[in-house]
Design a protein around this motif. Structure first.
Motif, PDB file in Angstrom:
ATOM      1  N   ASP A   1      -3.952 -24.642  20.137  1.00 47.42           N
ATOM      2  CA  ASP A   1      -4.835 -25.361  19.221  1.00 47.42           C
ATOM      3  C   ASP A   1      -5.028 -26.811  19.680  1.00 47.42           C
ATOM      4  O   ASP A   1      -4.078 -27.493  20.057  1.00 47.42           O
TER       5      ASP A   1
ATOM      6  N   ASN B   1     -10.380 -24.916  18.438  1.00 43.72           N
ATOM      7  CA  ASN B   1     -10.111 -24.990  17.007  1.00 43.72           C
ATOM      8  C   ASN B   1      -9.248 -23.784  16.626  1.00 43.72           C
ATOM      9  O   ASN B   1      -9.699 -22.821  16.034  1.00 43.72           O
ATOM     10  N   GLY B   2      -7.981 -23.826  17.060  1.00 45.45           N
ATOM     11  CA  GLY B   2      -7.073 -22.702  16.893  1.00 45.45           C
ATOM     12  C   GLY B   2      -6.603 -22.211  18.247  1.00 45.45           C
ATOM     13  O   GLY B   2      -7.179 -22.550  19.285  1.00 45.45           O
TER      14      GLY B   2
END
Length: 347
Positions: free
Chosen positions: A273, A230-231
């Motif tokens: 990501d 998540n990133g």
């Protein structure tokens, strides 16, 4: 005449039968006392049915019991005013002997009178006024708690006591430890069974010396899982993750109690990501005594394709040529913008 049928008189037949019976009774294997049940003890000694009035423990080796009798419906019961006796485990003894019998209040069995021996149950006072004297019987057979059970964890294991409550799925021969949906305690024998979580199934064996069920095998929390970053993850820190999915491998098949949202990255992996990551359950991330919660360590990240220039040359015609190779690498960001390495000039 040869082959002629011979007929005996009734008296002769009676004498033959008596001789056969007399011979059979003279053989040890045919004597009545020799064909009694294998738990009958001394030949000719009768058995008495009993019911424990208190727990028979491994340490004690004896307990108070009541003699049972048949009622009018031919059912065994402890009648009002039933005779109380003291039943003993005959195997309880020296260092080279092991106990055989343990049981809980209400268990039934068979026993034999031990000669004229008696047991004195001393009362609470110093005088003998409240002492009880009971005849001594040796146990020859008794109900036992089931030695093997299959359990379903009602809760996660307690990190302090290393035990948990479970419901009974099924049991081996013997008496079930609980009825219906009631729970009973199961213990971890070595203290490293940290991943027993609510909903797990397993097996346990009863330790008669300790009076406890100990874990033998169980379903573990999975050792590996996948997730999505998540990133960007740039080789350090604790990357944020989502879409956590366990990788089932045999008995390592259960999700952790709490779905992780961050991972550790001690090996410096890098990813962009939404890249898929491979996680491995590592050590506990909380202090001993707290509820068990594990670190999930990044051990792999999906690689991306890159086509770098691996060689340059100027050919005989003055052309600048290059060689490229497609490689797959970990990267924590997209391809960057154009950058000038050599600024050209007008001729």
């Amino acid at each position: 005449m040869a082959g002629e049928q011979v007929y005996f008189s009734d008296e002769q037949n009676r004498r033959i039968r008596d001789c056969v019976r007399s011979y059979e009774r003279s053989q040890p294997r045919n004597r009545p006392q020799a064909i009694k049940p294998r738990f009958s003890g001394r030949p000719g000694k009768s058995l008495t049915r009993f019911q424990l009035l208190e727990d028979l423990t491994w340490a004690n080796g004896h307990a108070k019991a009541a003699i049972m009798t048949l009622n009018e419906s031919d059912e065994w019961e402890v009648a009002d005013g039933a005779t109380e006796i003291e039943v003993f485990d005959p195997y309880k003894g020296g260092d080279n002997l092991e106990n055989r019998w343990v049981g809980l209040e209400g268990y039934q069995g068979w026993c034999q009178r031990r000669g004229s021996a008696s047991f004195v149950d001393e009362g609470e006072s110093e005088s003998e006024s409240d002492d009880e004297t009971r005849a001594v019987y040796d146990i020859v057979e008794m109900e036992m708690l089931a030695p093997w059970v299959m359990w379903h964890a009602y809760e996660a294991i307690d990190p302090d006591d290393m035990k948990f409550r479970a419901t009974l799925v099924k049991h081996d021969w013997g008496i079930a430890p609980v009825e219906g949906s009631d729970t009973f305690f199961v213990y971890a024998p070595f203290g490293h069974e940290q991943d027993i979580v609510e909903g797990a199934y397993g097996q346990a064996k009863y330790d008669y010396s300790q009076g406890k069920y100990y874990v033998e095998s169980y379903q573990h929390v999975a050792l590996r899982a996948t997730a999505l970053l998540n990133g960007d993850c740039c080789s350090s820190g604790t990357p944020s993750i989502d879409n956590f999915v366990i990788d089932v491998q045999g008995d390592y098949c259960l999700p952790p109690p709490t779905t992780p949202t961050v991972a550790t990255n001690p090996r410096g992996h890098a990813g962009i990501d939404n890249a898929k990551v491979l996680l491995e359950r590592a050590g506990l991330k909380n202090a001993p005594g707290d509820a068990f919660e594990w670190n999930w360590e990044v051990v792999g990240i999906a690689k991306v394709a890159r086509t770098p220039i691996v060689d340059l040359r100027v050919n005989t015609d003055g052309d600048v040529q290059c060689k490229k190779a497609t490689i797959y690498v970990e990267a924590c960001g997209p391809v960057g913008d154009w950058e000038s390495l050599i600024e050209g000039t007008d001729c």
